[in-house]
Design a protein around this motif. Structure first.
Motif, short mmCIF file in Angstrom:
data_model
loop_
_atom_site.label_atom_id
_atom_site.label_comp_id
_atom_site.label_asym_id
_atom_site.label_seq_id
_atom_site.Cartn_x
_atom_site.Cartn_y
_atom_site.Cartn_z
N PRO A 176 0.81 -1.23 0.00
CA PRO A 176 0.00 0.00 0.00
C PRO A 176 0.84 1.27 0.00
O PRO A 176 0.35 2.33 -0.36
CB PRO A 176 -0.82 -0.12 1.29
N TRP A 177 2.11 1.17 0.40
CA TRP A 177 2.98 2.34 0.43
C TRP A 177 4.01 2.27 -0.69
O TRP A 177 4.54 1.21 -1.00
CB TRP A 177 3.70 2.44 1.78
N SER A 227 8.71 8.60 1.53
CA SER A 227 7.71 7.55 1.63
C SER A 227 6.30 8.14 1.52
O SER A 227 6.02 9.20 2.08
CB SER A 227 7.87 6.83 2.97
N LEU A 228 5.43 7.46 0.78
CA LEU A 228 4.08 7.98 0.56
C LEU A 228 3.14 6.82 0.20
O LEU A 228 3.51 5.96 -0.60
CB LEU A 228 4.11 8.99 -0.60
N PRO A 229 1.93 6.79 0.79
CA PRO A 229 0.96 5.77 0.36
C PRO A 229 0.62 5.94 -1.12
O PRO A 229 0.51 7.06 -1.62
CB PRO A 229 -0.27 6.05 1.25
N ARG A 230 0.44 4.84 -1.81
CA ARG A 230 0.10 4.91 -3.23
C ARG A 230 -1.18 5.70 -3.47
O ARG A 230 -1.29 6.43 -4.46
CB ARG A 230 -0.06 3.50 -3.80
N ALA A 231 -2.12 5.57 -2.53
CA ALA A 231 -3.39 6.27 -2.68
C ALA A 231 -3.24 7.78 -2.59
O ALA A 231 -4.16 8.52 -2.99
CB ALA A 231 -4.37 5.78 -1.62
N SER A 297 9.71 -5.64 -0.59
CA SER A 297 9.86 -4.24 -0.22
C SER A 297 11.33 -3.85 -0.27
O SER A 297 12.21 -4.67 0.03
CB SER A 297 9.32 -4.03 1.20
N PRO A 298 11.63 -2.58 -0.61
CA PRO A 298 13.03 -2.14 -0.64
C PRO A 298 13.59 -1.81 0.74
O PRO A 298 14.69 -1.27 0.84
CB PRO A 298 12.97 -0.89 -1.51
N GLN A 299 12.85 -2.15 1.80
CA GLN A 299 13.25 -1.74 3.14
C GLN A 299 14.65 -2.24 3.50
O GLN A 299 15.41 -1.55 4.18
CB GLN A 299 12.25 -2.26 4.17
N LEU A 300 15.03 -3.41 3.02
CA LEU A 300 16.36 -3.96 3.31
C LEU A 300 17.35 -3.70 2.17
O LEU A 300 18.50 -4.11 2.26
CB LEU A 300 16.26 -5.46 3.59
N GLY A 301 16.90 -3.05 1.12
CA GLY A 301 17.80 -2.67 0.03
C GLY A 301 18.50 -3.82 -0.65
O GLY A 301 19.69 -3.74 -0.95
N GLN A 302 17.78 -4.91 -0.93
CA GLN A 302 18.45 -6.11 -1.43
C GLN A 302 18.11 -6.46 -2.88
O GLN A 302 18.66 -7.42 -3.42
CB GLN A 302 18.08 -7.31 -0.54
N SER A 355 3.74 2.76 7.35
CA SER A 355 2.39 2.36 7.70
C SER A 355 1.75 3.46 8.57
O SER A 355 2.40 4.46 8.90
CB SER A 355 2.38 1.03 8.47
N ASP A 356 0.49 3.25 8.94
CA ASP A 356 -0.21 4.16 9.85
C ASP A 356 -0.19 3.64 11.29
O ASP A 356 -0.92 4.16 12.15
CB ASP A 356 -1.67 4.33 9.39
N ARG A 357 0.62 2.65 11.57
CA ARG A 357 0.61 1.99 12.87
C ARG A 357 1.57 2.70 13.84
O ARG A 357 2.73 2.31 14.01
CB ARG A 357 0.98 0.52 12.70
#
Length: 422
Positions: A176-177, A227-231, A297-302, A355-357
């Motif tokens: 979603p992001w 970072s930005l939600p796709r919506a 996800s690119p969070q770990l850049g792998q 996320s929104d968490r």
């Protein structure tokens, strides 16, 4: 190698380029199919980890890469109030290790140059279907190509071909992001050997990664990430640049001079990410590599590093087993053992940063640092960062000769040119 194979490579991103280079060097007859008429890089910059760098070293490309890339020794993330959330340095694993920040355009150019015209490139050709039993391709104009002994699908995270593998998809979804990104001049940015990130809970994340230069452009640059939600992509554009720029400067005033280069929405591209887990990576004569096999996800850049490792592993499997099911099974078994833990970590970590968490973000801020100081915890985190975690308890071997090469000062472009001329 005991036989010369006719091989189709679909896609000319990092995975497809590396495959074409390695397979043509082994004497195979390779044809490359790329849907865009003028192939080129997609994206701003990325972080080459020791795992991917070792593949480039084995390909004889490490020094060419280092001539344009920026060494990255530390990953640091904090909040606007200055509270450190993440602080990791490669030296905690091995003083010789570091990453390399690089522009996608630079790596694309170097890999394209290394291919040196080997293999036939069919640009502007979209492959719609693969007959996996016969190794035959059909393009969007109804033409057929092949048959091939092997079809390597390297058509990226949004692969249309992985669905060809019957019952192979365990998971395939869009996150979603996403993100806005672009390249900015590095200028007087002081953190020239660090990936710097700033967080506001998990709702906002800003990143600046040094990515060096590229052929034809000697200006050192930073890869910028928001970072930005796709919506919210359309809303961001409709609201105009000024409110967003004011927020950006307020959240990270130390980087304001870099953000002064942002003045038009057209400078920023949009990135969308997928999470794709395949229970099978091959069927008949077709096999998946790179993001087509394991988008995350690119969070770990792998992503780029995994693509390079896939290419080398498939090349080696063909060397040992030749064409056929045995080679593809060996390739899948080797790479899934490495990739699986990264897909799980990426899936678990992404909501902590995108996320929104808010409660999860508070737990992240409180626990991430102490967890890295637990016995064994920091070593595990550094192996995950460097791409060398293999399974839950193992590690990917790094060749001592590669470590020594990485520890040496990079060879200047002038020295390389003089050596080549001699």
């Amino acid at each position: 190698m005991t036989e010369r194979l006719r091989i189709a490579v679909i896609g000319y991103g990092t995975a497809g380029q590396a495959m074409a280079i390695l397979l043509t060097r082994d004497g195979h007859d390779v044809e490359i199919f790329e849907r865009v008429p003028t192939p080129g890089p997609v994206g701003a910059g990325f972080l080459l980890q020791p795992s991917g760098l070792q593949v480039l070293w084995q390909m004889g490309l490490l020094e060419a890469v280092r001539a344009h890339a920026a060494p990255v020794h530390r990953l640091y993330g904090d909040t606007p109030c200055g509270r450190a959330v993440m602080d990791m340095g490669y030296g905690g694993l091995d003083v010789r290790l570091h990453g390399l920040g690089m522009q996608r355009g630079a790596l694309f150019s170097l890999l394209d140059q290394a291919r040196d015209g080997a293999g036939q490139l069919h640009a502007g050709t979209t492959i719609d279907a693969v007959d996996t039993a016969r190794g035959q391709l059909r393009d969007n104009e109804g033409r057929t190509h092949g048959p091939f002994d092997l079809v390597v699908a390297a058509d990226g995270a949004a692969s249309s071909l992985r669905a060809t593998i019957a019952g192979g998809a365990g998971l395939d979804r869009v996150y979603p992001w996403g993100a806005l990104w672009c390249l900015l001049p590095a200028g007087e940015w002081p953190h020239v050997q660090q990936l710097r990130q700033r967080y506001v809970a998990a709702r906002k994340m800003i990143g600046l990664l040094p990515v060096g230069t590229r052929p034809g452009d000697d200006t050192p640059r930073l890869s910028f990430f928001w970072s930005l939600p796709r919506a919210d992509f359309a809303r961001w554009e409709d609201e105009g640049m000024q409110p967003w720029l004011q927020e950006l400067h307020a959240l990270w005033p130390e980087a304001s001079a870099r953000f002064d280069h942002l003045n038009d929405a057209g400078q920023l591209s949009r990135a969308v990410y997928r999470d794709a887990v395949m229970t099978r990576w091959h069927q008949g004569r077709m096999v998946l590599v790179g993001d087509a096999a394991h988008a995350m996800s690119p969070q770990l850049g792998q992503g780029v590093n995994m693509a390079l490792l896939d290419a080398l592993a498939l090349r080696d499997a063909l060397r040992v087993h030749g064409a056929g099911e045995t080679a593809l099974q060996a390739y899948q078994a080797q790479r899934r053992a490495h990739v699986a833990v990264y897909q799980r970590w990426s899936r678990w970590l992404t909501p902590l940063f995108q996320s929104d968490r808010d409660a999860w973000a508070k737990a992240r801020d409180a626990l991430l640092g102490p967890m890295g100081r637990l016995p064994g915890g920091r070593g595990h985190m550094l192996r995950v960062l460097s791409g060398t975690q293999h399974g839950w308890f193992g590690s990917l071997a790094l060749d001592p000769a590669f470590l020594e090469a990485l520890a040496r000062p990079p060879v200047a472009l002038a020295t390389q040119a003089a050596t080549a001329a001699a």
